[in-house]
Design a protein around this motif. Structure first.
Motif, PDB file in Angstrom:
ATOM      1  N   ILE A   1      38.192  37.976  17.724  1.00  0.00           N
ATOM      2  CA  ILE A   1      38.809  39.089  18.336  1.00  0.00           C
ATOM      3  C   ILE A   1      39.163  40.175  17.641  1.00  0.00           C
ATOM      4  CG2 ILE A   1      40.618  39.511  20.117  1.00  0.00           C
ATOM      5  CD1 ILE A   1      38.660  37.480  21.176  1.00  0.00           C
ATOM      6  N   VAL A   2      38.532  41.249  17.951  1.00  0.00           N
ATOM      7  CA  VAL A   2      38.805  42.473  17.340  1.00  0.00           C
ATOM      8  C   VAL A   2      40.081  43.149  17.726  1.00  0.00           C
ATOM      9  CG1 VAL A   2      37.868  44.830  16.588  1.00  0.00           C
ATOM     10  CG2 VAL A   2      36.409  42.898  16.733  1.00  0.00           C
ATOM     11  N   SER A   3      40.238  43.122  18.945  1.00  0.00           N
ATOM     12  CA  SER A   3      41.504  43.667  19.354  1.00  0.00           C
ATOM     13  C   SER A   3      42.132  42.836  20.438  1.00  0.00           C
ATOM     14  CB  SER A   3      41.423  45.068  19.995  1.00  0.00           C
ATOM     15  OG  SER A   3      40.547  44.773  21.210  1.00  0.00           O
ATOM     16  N   GLU A   4      43.333  42.993  20.622  1.00  0.00           N
ATOM     17  CA  GLU A   4      44.227  41.927  21.608  1.00  0.00           C
ATOM     18  C   GLU A   4      43.451  42.056  23.083  1.00  0.00           C
ATOM     19  OE1 GLU A   4      48.288  42.001  22.376  1.00  0.00           O
ATOM     20  OE2 GLU A   4      48.722  42.509  20.433  1.00  0.00           O
ATOM     21  N   MET A   5      43.308  40.933  23.629  1.00  0.00           N
ATOM     22  CA  MET A   5      42.784  40.651  24.990  1.00  0.00           C
ATOM     23  C   MET A   5      43.927  41.135  25.751  1.00  0.00           C
ATOM     24  SD  MET A   5      39.695  39.878  24.813  1.00  0.00           S
ATOM     25  CE  MET A   5      38.897  39.057  26.012  1.00  0.00           C
ATOM     26  N   PHE A   6      43.446  41.689  27.182  1.00  0.00           N
ATOM     27  CA  PHE A   6      44.310  41.932  28.098  1.00  0.00           C
ATOM     28  C   PHE A   6      43.209  41.745  29.221  1.00  0.00           C
ATOM     29  CE2 PHE A   6      47.453  43.325  31.009  1.00  0.00           C
ATOM     30  CZ  PHE A   6      46.845  44.186  31.852  1.00  0.00           C
ATOM     31  N   ASN A   7      43.474  40.902  30.399  1.00  0.00           N
ATOM     32  CA  ASN A   7      42.833  40.565  31.170  1.00  0.00           C
ATOM     33  C   ASN A   7      43.416  40.672  32.517  1.00  0.00           C
ATOM     34  OD1 ASN A   7      40.584  39.520  29.957  1.00  0.00           O
ATOM     35  ND2 ASN A   7      41.538  37.456  29.624  1.00  0.00           N
ATOM     36  N   LEU A   8      42.769  41.308  33.584  1.00  0.00           N
ATOM     37  CA  LEU A   8      43.161  41.749  34.782  1.00  0.00           C
ATOM     38  C   LEU A   8      42.191  41.324  35.815  1.00  0.00           C
ATOM     39  CD1 LEU A   8      45.409  43.594  36.553  1.00  0.00           C
ATOM     40  CD2 LEU A   8      43.651  45.395  36.210  1.00  0.00           C
ATOM     41  N   PHE A   9      42.560  40.708  37.037  1.00  0.00           N
ATOM     42  CA  PHE A   9      41.821  40.271  38.123  1.00  0.00           C
ATOM     43  C   PHE A   9      42.354  40.589  39.325  1.00  0.00           C
ATOM     44  CE2 PHE A   9      40.101  37.024  41.244  1.00  0.00           C
ATOM     45  CZ  PHE A   9      38.859  37.147  40.711  1.00  0.00           C
ATOM     46  N   LEU A  10      41.350  41.353  39.830  1.00  0.00           N
ATOM     47  CA  LEU A  10      41.666  41.975  41.285  1.00  0.00           C
ATOM     48  C   LEU A  10      40.763  41.581  42.421  1.00  0.00           C
ATOM     49  CD1 LEU A  10      42.799  45.403  39.966  1.00  0.00           C
ATOM     50  CD2 LEU A  10      44.510  43.636  40.739  1.00  0.00           C
ATOM     51  N   THR A  11      41.364  41.422  43.543  1.00  0.00           N
ATOM     52  CA  THR A  11      40.203  41.411  44.562  1.00  0.00           C
ATOM     53  C   THR A  11      40.502  42.323  45.637  1.00  0.00           C
ATOM     54  OG1 THR A  11      40.245  38.995  44.331  1.00  0.00           O
ATOM     55  CG2 THR A  11      39.700  39.830  46.479  1.00  0.00           C
ATOM     56  N   PHE A  12      39.349  43.020  46.171  1.00  0.00           N
ATOM     57  CA  PHE A  12      39.472  44.044  47.251  1.00  0.00           C
ATOM     58  C   PHE A  12      38.698  43.645  48.169  1.00  0.00           C
ATOM     59  CE2 PHE A  12      40.067  46.087  42.899  1.00  0.00           C
ATOM     60  CZ  PHE A  12      41.401  46.569  43.213  1.00  0.00           C
ATOM     61  N   SER A  13      39.098  43.908  49.388  1.00  0.00           N
ATOM     62  CA  SER A  13      38.672  43.547  50.874  1.00  0.00           C
ATOM     63  C   SER A  13      38.336  44.943  51.546  1.00  0.00           C
ATOM     64  CB  SER A  13      39.345  42.812  51.570  1.00  0.00           C
ATOM     65  OG  SER A  13      39.277  41.316  51.272  1.00  0.00           O
ATOM     66  N   ALA A  14      37.263  45.140  51.800  1.00  0.00           N
ATOM     67  CA  ALA A  14      36.852  46.485  52.779  1.00  0.00           C
ATOM     68  C   ALA A  14      37.813  46.330  54.022  1.00  0.00           C
ATOM     69  CB  ALA A  14      35.496  46.423  52.995  1.00  0.00           C
ATOM     70  N   ALA A  15      38.336  47.496  54.264  1.00  0.00           N
ATOM     71  CA  ALA A  15      39.074  47.648  55.483  1.00  0.00           C
ATOM     72  C   ALA A  15      38.147  48.427  56.626  1.00  0.00           C
ATOM     73  CB  ALA A  15      40.312  48.368  55.116  1.00  0.00           C
ATOM     74  N   ASP A  16      36.779  48.082  56.686  1.00  0.00           N
ATOM     75  CA  ASP A  16      35.884  48.784  57.228  1.00  0.00           C
ATOM     76  C   ASP A  16      36.079  49.036  58.803  1.00  0.00           C
ATOM     77  OD1 ASP A  16      35.361  46.143  57.905  1.00  0.00           O
ATOM     78  OD2 ASP A  16      33.748  46.014  56.534  1.00  0.00           O
ATOM     79  N   MET A  17      36.763  48.072  59.342  1.00  0.00           N
ATOM     80  CA  MET A  17      37.129  48.188  60.741  1.00  0.00           C
ATOM     81  C   MET A  17      38.258  49.541  60.856  1.00  0.00           C
ATOM     82  SD  MET A  17      35.503  46.213  62.633  1.00  0.00           S
ATOM     83  CE  MET A  17      36.351  45.741  64.163  1.00  0.00           C
ATOM     84  N   GLN A  18      38.876  49.757  60.082  1.00  0.00           N
ATOM     85  CA  GLN A  18      39.864  50.894  60.186  1.00  0.00           C
ATOM     86  C   GLN A  18      39.681  52.299  59.448  1.00  0.00           C
ATOM     87  OE1 GLN A  18      41.015  47.669  58.960  1.00  0.00           O
ATOM     88  NE2 GLN A  18      41.393  47.024  61.180  1.00  0.00           N
ATOM     89  N   TRP A  19      38.559  52.258  58.636  1.00  0.00           N
ATOM     90  CA  TRP A  19      38.316  53.515  57.959  1.00  0.00           C
ATOM     91  C   TRP A  19      37.760  54.533  58.557  1.00  0.00           C
ATOM     92  CZ3 TRP A  19      35.965  50.635  53.090  1.00  0.00           C
ATOM     93  CH2 TRP A  19      36.846  50.098  52.339  1.00  0.00           C
ATOM     94  N   THR A  20      38.318  55.461  59.160  1.00  0.00           N
ATOM     95  CA  THR A  20      37.818  56.443  60.159  1.00  0.00           C
ATOM     96  C   THR A  20      36.861  57.191  59.349  1.00  0.00           C
ATOM     97  OG1 THR A  20      39.808  56.713  61.177  1.00  0.00           O
ATOM     98  CG2 THR A  20      38.452  58.534  61.353  1.00  0.00           C
ATOM     99  N   GLU A  21      36.927  57.710  57.835  1.00  0.00           N
ATOM    100  CA  GLU A  21      36.008  58.496  57.168  1.00  0.00           C
ATOM    101  C   GLU A  21      34.670  57.504  57.108  1.00  0.00           C
ATOM    102  OE1 GLU A  21      38.564  56.448  54.150  1.00  0.00           O
ATOM    103  OE2 GLU A  21      38.849  57.182  56.077  1.00  0.00           O
ATOM    104  N   LEU A  22      34.680  56.317  57.032  1.00  0.00           N
ATOM    105  CA  LEU A  22      33.392  55.562  57.205  1.00  0.00           C
ATOM    106  C   LEU A  22      32.783  55.569  58.631  1.00  0.00           C
ATOM    107  CD1 LEU A  22      31.309  53.437  56.228  1.00  0.00           C
ATOM    108  CD2 LEU A  22      33.040  51.723  56.807  1.00  0.00           C
TER     109      LEU A  22
END
Length: 127
Positions: free
Chosen positions: A5-26
């Motif tokens: 490891i060359v540098s410290e590890m930082f892990n992040l895990f995120l989940t995103f769901s589409a709010a496609d029924m509500q997105w007016t711009e879509l």
């Protein structure tokens, strides 16, 4: 082959769901969206005032059905829209805030053909 490891590890895990029924711009991108966008939503037609223009109103049920139908008939537009939103989120929020250098984004389809993004990032560099 040794991995260090060359540098410290930082892990992040995120989940995103589409709010496609509500997105007016879509939904503005969908043909025929004027049937439901910009309308006043009521539980049932009895809630519409007698002197009101009935064309300005839509029931919750009809709004849901029209949005669902438009979404399923325009999945290519909806998926491209979601991909772009995730790309911009990474570029303008996640990368600057969390400083991620390496990332993986996996897209999955949910039960109703809506997209889900699973994002994982790391600051560490392996060599």
């Amino acid at each position: 082959m040794d991995i260090k490891i060359v540098s410290e590890m930082f892990n992040l895990f995120l989940t995103f769901s589409a709010a496609d029924m509500q997105w007016t711009e879509l939904h503005k991108l969908f043909p025929g969206s004027e049937k439901y966008l910009g309308k006043k939503i009521v539980k049932n037609l009895d809630e519409i005032p007698e002197d009101a223009d009935k064309d300005e109103y839509i029931t919750e049920r009809e709004d849901y059905i029209l949005r669902f139908q438009a979404l399923n008939e325009n999945l290519d537009i909806a998926n491209t829209f979601f991909l772009k939103k995730i790309e911009l989120l990474w570029k303008h929020v996640l990368k600057p805030v969390f400083g991620g250098k390496h990332y993986i984004i996996r897209f999955e389809m949910q039960h109703r053909s809506s997209m889900l993004a699973l994002c994982q990032q790391s600051q560490g560099i392996c060599s």
